[in-house]
Every structure is written in structure tokens, then in C-alpha cells.
Design a protein around this motif. Sequence first.
Motif, short mmCIF file in Angstrom:
data_model
loop_
_atom_site.label_atom_id
_atom_site.label_comp_id
_atom_site.label_asym_id
_atom_site.label_seq_id
_atom_site.Cartn_x
_atom_site.Cartn_y
_atom_site.Cartn_z
N GLN A 2 0.82 -1.16 -0.01
CA GLN A 2 -0.07 -0.04 -0.14
C GLN A 2 0.96 1.16 0.20
O GLN A 2 0.67 2.44 -0.65
N GLY A 3 1.92 1.41 0.80
CA GLY A 3 2.71 2.55 0.73
C GLY A 3 3.51 2.82 -0.23
O GLY A 3 4.19 3.86 -0.65
N GLY A 149 14.10 5.66 -10.22
CA GLY A 149 15.43 5.14 -10.24
C GLY A 149 15.42 3.58 -9.98
O GLY A 149 14.51 3.00 -9.01
N ASP A 150 16.28 2.82 -10.61
CA ASP A 150 16.29 1.33 -10.51
C ASP A 150 16.63 1.14 -8.89
O ASP A 150 16.24 -0.03 -8.28
N ASP A 151 17.66 1.89 -8.48
CA ASP A 151 18.08 1.36 -7.18
C ASP A 151 16.72 1.68 -6.02
O ASP A 151 16.61 0.74 -5.22
N ASP A 152 16.17 2.65 -6.39
CA ASP A 152 14.88 2.60 -5.34
C ASP A 152 13.86 1.65 -5.63
O ASP A 152 13.25 0.97 -4.64
N ILE A 153 13.74 1.14 -6.83
CA ILE A 153 12.77 0.18 -7.13
C ILE A 153 13.21 -1.26 -6.33
O ILE A 153 12.62 -1.95 -5.97
N GLU A 156 12.50 -1.33 -2.64
CA GLU A 156 11.32 -1.59 -2.23
C GLU A 156 10.84 -2.92 -2.46
O GLU A 156 10.32 -3.48 -1.48
N ILE A 157 11.41 -3.58 -3.68
CA ILE A 157 11.01 -5.01 -3.86
C ILE A 157 11.75 -5.93 -3.00
O ILE A 157 11.09 -6.82 -2.30
N ARG A 158 12.73 -5.57 -2.25
CA ARG A 158 13.66 -6.33 -1.36
C ARG A 158 12.82 -6.24 -0.04
O ARG A 158 12.78 -7.22 0.60
N ARG A 159 12.36 -5.20 0.30
CA ARG A 159 11.96 -4.96 1.41
C ARG A 159 10.39 -5.41 1.51
O ARG A 159 9.88 -6.14 2.38
N GLU A 160 9.49 -5.00 0.56
CA GLU A 160 8.16 -5.32 0.56
C GLU A 160 7.94 -6.63 -0.03
O GLU A 160 6.92 -7.15 0.56
N VAL A 161 8.44 -7.30 -0.99
CA VAL A 161 8.02 -8.46 -1.69
C VAL A 161 8.78 -9.60 -0.95
O VAL A 161 8.41 -10.53 -0.44
N ARG A 202 5.15 -6.58 -10.31
CA ARG A 202 4.49 -5.66 -11.32
C ARG A 202 3.76 -4.47 -10.81
O ARG A 202 3.79 -3.60 -11.13
N SER A 203 3.19 -4.48 -9.33
CA SER A 203 2.44 -3.47 -9.01
C SER A 203 3.27 -2.23 -8.21
O SER A 203 2.69 -1.14 -8.10
N VAL A 204 4.55 -2.69 -8.24
CA VAL A 204 5.61 -1.48 -7.50
C VAL A 204 5.60 -0.49 -8.66
O VAL A 204 5.97 -0.52 -9.88
#
Length: 247
Positions: A2-3, A149-153, A156-161, A202-204
Motif C-alpha cells: 500500500q505504501g 530510479g532502479d536502485d529505489d525500485i 522496495e522489492i527487497r523490503r516489501e516483496v 508488477r504493482s511496484v
Amino acid sequence: MQGSQYTVGDVMTHTVVALAGGAMFKEIVRTMEEWGVSAMPVLDGRGRVVGVVSEADLLCKEELRDSDADLTGRPGASAHPAESAKARAVTAEELMNSPAVTVSPDATLGRAARLMAGHRVKRLPVVDDDGVLTGIVSRSDLLKVFLRGDDDITEEIRREVVGGRFPVPLEAVRVEVHEGVVTLTGHVPDTSLVPLAIRLVRSVEGVVDVRCALTGPRRRPLLEPDLVDDTEPLRPMGTRPGTAPGR
């Protein structure tokens, strides 16, 4: 996740040029030229959006200039009634498309994109709960998420997914992002979670595509309770377990 979801309020343009209903035709043309816009919302006396005037609405006057005129000399007499009315219009209230297609600042970017596609418009006025104009969002605004940016994505994927879905150390699943394309590799203990993880990635915001090469143990099919246990060999009827036939 959600965030991580951007809203229209995150990407919209806050400074908006708008029109009063009584704005005259040439004033509208001058304002569009000055601000470099192709459409403007029309507001009532309380700042609420009541319609939108676009270049297409203004062009009706030019398009029908050479068409048949009625006995009063008005252009567009033989055109469609709506086009004929626009060709004769001289104020924003007469020219505008109403009601306006609007969107809330809390709406997702996907919701805004679907509204634009469904109504074939390039921008949407953003309004609060009372219909008062707070901004405007365009197609180019919706694309801003792909500047992430790729680093930001990756973070988030590491943390949330990965961290939230797989009961393994973060190092077990490798996340690589290049130009928004995400590649997942590594070994996971439960492959049934992989389809869900792909949907979440995919939703990121900012993700262009997902390529998954995660591996894991093969899942054994579940047997019905009344099926014979195939781990013990079949034996002739009348014999006991552990005895040979004929003894």
C-alpha cells in the motif's frame, strides 16, 4: 504494498489556468497560447469544475466556417446540432463539454489512466470532495513514475516483496533492476508463492516488466484420502503384512 502506490496527488500539476463561464472566445484562444495548454477547466463562482474547453471545441468554428449557413448567416447550419452549436458559441459556457470528467487526488494512477482511455481525453481536472479544482493531471504526469530510479525500485522489492513473502534470508533471492525491468533469481522453499510475488512486483510503481527465474522444490500432488498408499506393494487377498503367500 500500500505504501508504494502513487496517487494522482503525487504527480498532478498544482498550478492550473482555468476559465470563468463568461470568458469570451478570443480570450480563451489567447490564454491557451499564453500558457501553452490545449484544454482548460471551466469553473463556477465557487471554484467548482463545471466543464472543460479544448482546442477541438474551438476548432468547430473554423471547421464549419465554409459550410452551409442558414438564413441568418450562422455557420454550420447543415452540420450536427452539437457541432453547429459550438460553431456559433462565443463563451466558455457555450463551448465547454459538460459535465467534466474529473478525478480525485487520492485516486491511483491506474484509475486516472483508465478514465483518460475510456473518455478519450488527454488530461483530467483534479477535484476535492466538493468538486473544487485542486490541480490537473495529464498523460505525461502519469508517466512520471517511470522516471523512478532502479536502485529505489530494487530496495522496495527487497523490503516489501522478498522480505515480506519468502521465509528465507534476503540474500537467497536476488533482485536486479535495469531500466525498470526486474529480474528475480534464486532458490525459495515454497514455489507456490512465486505467482503472487510476481504480481506484487508488477504493482511496484516504475516497474516496466518482470522476469522470474526463481527455483524451488517440486511439489508432490495431494492424494485423495481413499486412495491406496502406493508406498507399500500390493499383496494377495488373505495374506498379512510381512508374510509371503502360501505360508
